[in-house]
Write a protein that holds these residues in place. Sequence first.
Motif, PDB file in Angstrom:
ATOM      1  N   ILE A  17      -4.000  -3.105 -13.284  1.00 46.78           N
ATOM      2  CA  ILE A  17      -5.361  -3.059 -13.687  1.00 46.78           C
ATOM      3  C   ILE A  17      -6.502  -2.582 -12.751  1.00 46.78           C
ATOM      4  N   VAL A  18      -6.279  -3.215 -11.440  1.00 47.76           N
ATOM      5  CA  VAL A  18      -7.211  -2.975 -10.425  1.00 47.76           C
ATOM      6  C   VAL A  18      -7.154  -1.672  -9.891  1.00 47.76           C
ATOM      7  N   THR A  19      -5.909  -1.099  -9.875  1.00 41.93           N
ATOM      8  CA  THR A  19      -5.679   0.105  -9.231  1.00 41.93           C
ATOM      9  C   THR A  19      -5.629   1.310 -10.288  1.00 41.93           C
ATOM     10  N   ASN A  20      -6.238   1.035 -11.364  1.00 46.32           N
ATOM     11  CA  ASN A  20      -6.303   2.110 -12.531  1.00 46.32           C
ATOM     12  C   ASN A  20      -7.452   2.945 -12.174  1.00 46.32           C
ATOM     13  N   PHE A  21      -7.147   4.309 -12.030  1.00 42.24           N
ATOM     14  CA  PHE A  21      -8.107   5.412 -11.804  1.00 42.24           C
ATOM     15  C   PHE A  21      -9.338   5.162 -12.344  1.00 42.24           C
ATOM     16  N   ASN A  22      -9.490   5.080 -13.811  1.00 36.76           N
ATOM     17  CA  ASN A  22     -10.419   4.833 -14.539  1.00 36.76           C
ATOM     18  C   ASN A  22     -11.218   3.802 -14.375  1.00 36.76           C
ATOM     19  N   ALA A  83     -21.761  -6.243  -6.867  1.00 33.79           N
ATOM     20  CA  ALA A  83     -21.419  -5.476  -5.915  1.00 33.79           C
ATOM     21  C   ALA A  83     -20.176  -5.750  -5.471  1.00 33.79           C
ATOM     22  N   GLY A  84     -20.046  -7.168  -5.130  1.00 37.91           N
ATOM     23  CA  GLY A  84     -18.802  -7.894  -4.535  1.00 37.91           C
ATOM     24  C   GLY A  84     -17.831  -7.749  -5.565  1.00 37.91           C
ATOM     25  N   SER A  85     -17.980  -7.838  -6.865  1.00 35.51           N
ATOM     26  CA  SER A  85     -16.903  -7.874  -7.624  1.00 35.51           C
ATOM     27  C   SER A  85     -16.481  -6.580  -8.281  1.00 35.51           C
ATOM     28  N   MET A  86     -17.423  -5.617  -8.277  1.00 36.78           N
ATOM     29  CA  MET A  86     -16.918  -4.217  -8.756  1.00 36.78           C
ATOM     30  C   MET A  86     -16.488  -3.372  -7.567  1.00 36.78           C
ATOM     31  N   THR A  87     -16.457  -3.992  -6.344  1.00 43.75           N
ATOM     32  CA  THR A  87     -15.832  -3.211  -5.043  1.00 43.75           C
ATOM     33  C   THR A  87     -14.318  -3.738  -5.072  1.00 43.75           C
ATOM     34  N   ILE A  88     -14.153  -4.791  -5.578  1.00 44.59           N
ATOM     35  CA  ILE A  88     -12.773  -5.313  -5.665  1.00 44.59           C
ATOM     36  C   ILE A  88     -11.415  -4.226  -6.025  1.00 44.59           C
ATOM     37  N   PRO A  89     -11.655  -3.522  -7.224  1.00 42.22           N
ATOM     38  CA  PRO A  89     -10.860  -2.531  -7.516  1.00 42.22           C
ATOM     39  C   PRO A  89     -10.742  -1.337  -6.608  1.00 42.22           C
ATOM     40  N   LEU A  90     -11.716  -1.058  -5.843  1.00 42.83           N
ATOM     41  CA  LEU A  90     -11.982   0.148  -4.959  1.00 42.83           C
ATOM     42  C   LEU A  90     -10.915  -0.368  -3.642  1.00 42.83           C
ATOM     43  N   THR A  91     -11.160  -1.600  -3.500  1.00 36.51           N
ATOM     44  CA  THR A  91     -10.341  -2.077  -2.377  1.00 36.51           C
ATOM     45  C   THR A  91      -8.860  -2.093  -2.460  1.00 36.51           C
ATOM     46  N   PHE A  92      -8.251  -2.413  -3.811  1.00 37.36           N
ATOM     47  CA  PHE A  92      -7.021  -2.419  -4.015  1.00 37.36           C
ATOM     48  C   PHE A  92      -6.545  -0.901  -3.948  1.00 37.36           C
ATOM     49  N   TYR A  93      -7.570  -0.156  -4.776  1.00 42.28           N
ATOM     50  CA  TYR A  93      -6.943   1.381  -4.849  1.00 42.28           C
ATOM     51  C   TYR A  93      -6.888   1.971  -3.516  1.00 42.28           C
ATOM     52  N   MET A  94      -7.646   1.835  -2.513  1.00 45.83           N
ATOM     53  CA  MET A  94      -7.464   2.370  -1.421  1.00 45.83           C
ATOM     54  C   MET A  94      -6.292   1.849  -0.732  1.00 45.83           C
ATOM     55  N   GLU A  95      -6.022   0.571  -0.712  1.00 49.43           N
ATOM     56  CA  GLU A  95      -4.766   0.141  -0.136  1.00 49.43           C
ATOM     57  C   GLU A  95      -3.476   0.669  -0.729  1.00 49.43           C
ATOM     58  N   ILE A 231     -15.972  11.056  -2.884  1.00 47.59           N
ATOM     59  CA  ILE A 231     -14.956  12.136  -2.431  1.00 47.59           C
ATOM     60  C   ILE A 231     -13.479  11.548  -3.249  1.00 47.59           C
ATOM     61  N   LEU A 232     -13.492  10.323  -3.353  1.00 45.16           N
ATOM     62  CA  LEU A 232     -12.173   9.876  -3.859  1.00 45.16           C
ATOM     63  C   LEU A 232     -12.015  10.521  -5.427  1.00 45.16           C
ATOM     64  N   PHE A 233     -13.233  10.297  -6.090  1.00 39.53           N
ATOM     65  CA  PHE A 233     -13.214  10.817  -7.421  1.00 39.53           C
ATOM     66  C   PHE A 233     -13.398  12.249  -7.801  1.00 39.53           C
ATOM     67  N   MET A 234     -13.512  13.099  -6.808  1.00 36.47           N
ATOM     68  CA  MET A 234     -14.175  14.520  -7.007  1.00 36.47           C
ATOM     69  C   MET A 234     -12.658  15.039  -6.654  1.00 36.47           C
ATOM     70  N   LYS A 235     -11.705  14.555  -6.195  1.00 40.29           N
ATOM     71  CA  LYS A 235     -10.552  15.077  -5.769  1.00 40.29           C
ATOM     72  C   LYS A 235      -9.278  14.793  -6.453  1.00 40.29           C
ATOM     73  N   GLU A 236      -8.444  15.429  -7.207  1.00 38.19           N
ATOM     74  CA  GLU A 236      -7.376  15.093  -7.923  1.00 38.19           C
ATOM     75  C   GLU A 236      -6.192  14.527  -7.256  1.00 38.19           C
ATOM     76  N   GLU A 237      -6.142  14.939  -5.899  1.00 39.60           N
ATOM     77  CA  GLU A 237      -4.839  14.445  -5.016  1.00 39.60           C
ATOM     78  C   GLU A 237      -5.224  12.878  -4.542  1.00 39.60           C
ATOM     79  N   PHE A 238      -6.445  12.451  -4.970  1.00 35.52           N
ATOM     80  CA  PHE A 238      -6.438  11.125  -4.593  1.00 35.52           C
ATOM     81  C   PHE A 238      -5.957   9.941  -5.438  1.00 35.52           C
ATOM     82  N   ARG A 239      -5.443  10.604  -6.653  1.00 30.58           N
ATOM     83  CA  ARG A 239      -4.993   9.603  -7.627  1.00 30.58           C
ATOM     84  C   ARG A 239      -3.744   8.966  -6.893  1.00 30.58           C
ATOM     85  N   PRO A 240      -3.584   7.651  -7.142  1.00 32.27           N
ATOM     86  CA  PRO A 240      -2.292   6.942  -6.608  1.00 32.27           C
ATOM     87  C   PRO A 240      -0.968   7.618  -6.988  1.00 32.27           C
TER      88      PRO A 240
END
Length: 242
Positions: A17-22, A83-95, A231-240
């Motif tokens: 769920i937390v690494t889902n792109f959308n 801010a704290g809760s909504m950036t948790i998915p970004l943290t997991f996504y980047m990892e 940058i993450l959302f503008m480029k398709e290659e950044f999808r996990p």
Amino acid sequence: MSIRQSINKARAKFYKIVTNFNIVKHCAFIVMIGYVLLLIIGVVVAAIFDPDGYTIWSNWISDLGSLNHTPVPFLYDIACIIAGSMTIPLTFYMENLLAPFHKRTQSTGEHFSRLRFRLSSYAFLFSIIGNFGYIGVGIFSADRDFENLSVLGQGPHGIMSYLAFGGFTLGAFFMGWLIVLYNTKIPKFLGIYGILGPLTVAIINLIDSTPLLEWLLLFSILVWIIPLSLILFMKEEFRPIE
């Protein structure tokens, strides 16, 4: 099903769920729009109603969460929690996106880099600390800085503030090195900023802390997170990679 299997299943479901792109994208935009808007509204209201006049060069950020300075301190509390809760998915996504997992490197024939793994792990760890620290800032606002919960002279609000700023700063630092040293397809200049930007302001804050410097530290972190998200959302290659 054993307890361990149940835990692993729940963990896998949460991670999916937390690494889902959308989901990551929507959460990031909530931060970029909702948090920033609440912050601006909070400053404007405080500037109007604070008996002493609220300014970013004479008032701490935390003053936005105090009835002594604003009639609507809950706006900043909500902003912090968002801010704290909504950036948790970004943290997991980047990892998930950048960590050199064995399975991924074996399938692509790439060399498994221990340094890259450590950098991504440290970036993840400190970013998570920043996430939960900022949620804590919203929960333990300046008006709810309970003395009976103090540790080493710091109330829960102060502790959470250190965790939030320190976590996001060090998260940017290690992620910046990851971007600079490896081919992540994220612009190198952003990696250099991640290494130097927030950390420089944080060190100056530790040497001589002032309200304006605290605000500059917040701005330096936003200047890291917002461009990274865009940058993450503008480029398709950044999808996990599945």
